[in-house]
Design a protein around this motif. Structure first.
Motif: not given
Lengths: 253, 309
Positions: A8-9, A12, A15-16, A19, B93, B101
């Protein structure tokens, strides 16, 4: 290990990266191209081959290392500093995850991003110079080890930093000079003997030298020593991380 | 009833030497809604933070679901959901990714159906693709709740969930809290608002200066609230309560100018009519009368005041 949490980390954080793709990928690539234009073509054309390697090609491993180091440090330090800054770190601290899980997630993502950019730069550089990689396996080994080590280092900086200024301080005042003086753009054999000795205290020299060896089999120091130094630095960072974990330094009251 | 959260002799002294919690012991029962009341700086947030692992206790033990929060932190923490007081949320986000998350962080397998259900329950589904930074304050608070609910906690901590929230959202939250309780979730909320505690809590705890002053069933607290006082102002001050009125629980007001009569509104007979008749018979003339009821707020203020040095 809490693998779902690590995943998950990691997701995430990645994704940054995606992005902010332009900022994350385009800017290091652009600055590398500028280095090629200035050092490789404009100035490099007036510089002799170094140990049989054309100067334009000679600086490729150095440029990749320069970006790899700065990217690893800045990705990881920002990655952990930002939740501290905006307060979302409460969730990391209250989740059923250990500090090790957190480190693996953040450092993994930071290193992945740094390696991705390094490979993009490598690909870009083939448009400018004729490049051959003598030991691809070793090249990847140095790439990954360095990315992981310096992402750990960045993570430590992110934990230590109390404000954005401190976050920029180490990369600016320490990493950048070390990289420039670590033989990214020259062989230390080109320096006066005294400065050659000084250079041997620069950890980045060993990274660049080992990495360059994996391309051209040309090195300032033997590849064994390079590898050992990377491992020593990795061990130092892991020790620091372990200490932070034990004491809750700057993350927990 | 078994205690799902058990705090024993918890003390927290911060680095500067400030004692935020002083030997606090508290059992929170499974499936209850416990409201923690206390003024600012009383130690409410520190208590929650200690249970959730954000603050290391100086001494004392805490178990959640029977698991020690330090030696078995994974088992203990996977039962807990925390909605912090401050709105802290990844600004760039999207709502749905932030929520996902949280589920992952708590070691739970991806479950899009559950995420959807949670976001719908909080009226966030339409906003799921919005970035958090674009949301209003109330919406952000909902996202924090969605994050906490995304991993299906058995114990939910709400740290001042309705601070700075409009009436509609407050009602929504109360309803949500009741629904969760019906599903068997234990809920601990801190609040400044007495009426909030009165409205939804099963038990009320009052905390001040790092100590728990009282933890009581709301109903037994309410029966204390049922006590009323009738103050009768007299035209002529008296020195003592007349003999003929000695059967009434009367006390003499300041300077003998009034009589104070305590009675229970829930009792079948309050005895007021008879008292007034007997007063007239004793030849006393009233100039005015008033009644007052002690509220949870009075009890709270009294407790906190008594506690002051």
């Amino acid at each position: 290990m809490n693998w779902y949490a690590i995943a998950a980390i990691y997701k995430f954080e990645m994704a940054r990266t995606f992005r902010t793709l332009a900022q994350s990928v385009a800017s290091p690539v652009l600055s590398t191209i500028l280095y090629f234009v200035v050092f490789g073509s404009a100035i490099g054309s007036r510089i002799d081959d170094i140990e049989g390697v054309q100067y334009g090609a000679f600086i490729v491993p150095g440029l990749i290392m320069l970006t790899l180091l700065t990217q690893s440090v800045s990705n990881a330090s920002f990655g952990i500093y930002f939740p501290k800054f905006i307060g979302t770190i409460y969730e990391l601290l209250s989740a059923p995850i250990s500090f090790i899980d957190i480190v693996v997630g953040f450092v993994g993502a930071a290193a992945t991003k740094a390696v991705m950019i390094a490979l993009i730069i490598l690909a870009t550089s083939t448009f400018f110079v004729d490049l051959q990689i003598a030991h691809p396996v070793w090249m990847f080994a140095f790439l990954f080890l360095t990315a992981i080590t310096f992402s750990l280092f960045g993570f430590i900086i992110g934990i230590w930093a109390k404000n954005f200024e401190q976050l920029q301080l180490i990369p600016l005042l320490v990493i950048t000079p070390l990289v420039f003086l670590g033989g990214s753009f020259y062989s230390i054999s080109m320096l006066p003997p005294a400065w050659q000795t000084v250079s041997l205290f620069n950890p980045v020299l060993y990274l660049v030298s080992g990495f360059r060896w994996s391309f051209f089999e040309v090195a300032d120091v033997s590849v064994g020593i390079s590898l050992a130094m990377v491992c020593v630095f990795l061990a130092l960072c892991l020790t620091a991380i372990w200490w932070i974990f034990k004491t809750g330094y700057r993350i927990k009251n | 009833m078994t205690a799902i959260v058990s705090v024993k002799n918890l003390t927290k002294i911060y680095e500067g030497g400030f004692t935020a919690l002083n030997d606090v012991s508290l059992d929170i029962e499974q499936g209850e809604i416990l409201a923690l009341l206390g003024p600012n700086g009383a130690g409410k947030t520190t208590l929650i933070s200690a249970i959730c692992g954000l603050v290391s206790p100086t001494s004392g033990t805490i178990t959640v679901g029977g698991h020690d929060i330090i030696s078995e932190f994974r088992a203990a923490r996977s039962l807990i959901g925390l909605v912090p007081q401050e709105i802290t949320i990844e600004p760039f986000e999207t709502v749905i990714n932030t929520t996902k998350l949280s589920r992952g962080l708590f070691g739970m397998k991806r479950d899009d159906a559950h995420i959807e259900e949670t976001l719908r329950a909080l009226s966030l589904w339409d906003k799921r693709k919005s970035r958090n930074v674009e949301l209003s304050g109330g919406m952000k608070r909902r996202v924090l709740i969605a994050k906490a609910l995304s991993h299906e906690p058995r114990v939910l901590f709400l740290d001042e969930p309705t601070a700075g929230v409009d009436v509609e959202l407050r009602r929504d939250m109360w309803n949500l809290v009741r629904r969760l309780r019906d599903d068997g979730v234990t809920i601990i909320l801190t609040t400044h608002y007495i009426e909030e505690a009165e409205e939804i809590a099963d038990r009320v705890g009052v905390i001040n200066k790092g100590e728990i002053l009282l933890v009581e069933d709301k109903t037994s607290l309410m029966s204390k609230l049922g006590k009323k006082q009738l103050t009768i102002d007299l035209q002529q001050p008296v020195e003592a309560i007349p003999q003929s009125l000695s059967s009434y629980p009367l006390t003499l007001g300041p300077e003998g100018k009034s009589l104070i009569y305590g009675y229970d509104t829930s009792a079948e007979r309050t005895g007021i009519t008879k008292l007034l008749n007997d007063l007239a018979a004793a030849g006393m003339t009233m100039s005015d009368m008033s009644t007052s009821q002690s509220s949870l707020e009075d009890i709270f203020v009294d407790l906190v005041k008594e506690d002051a040095p």
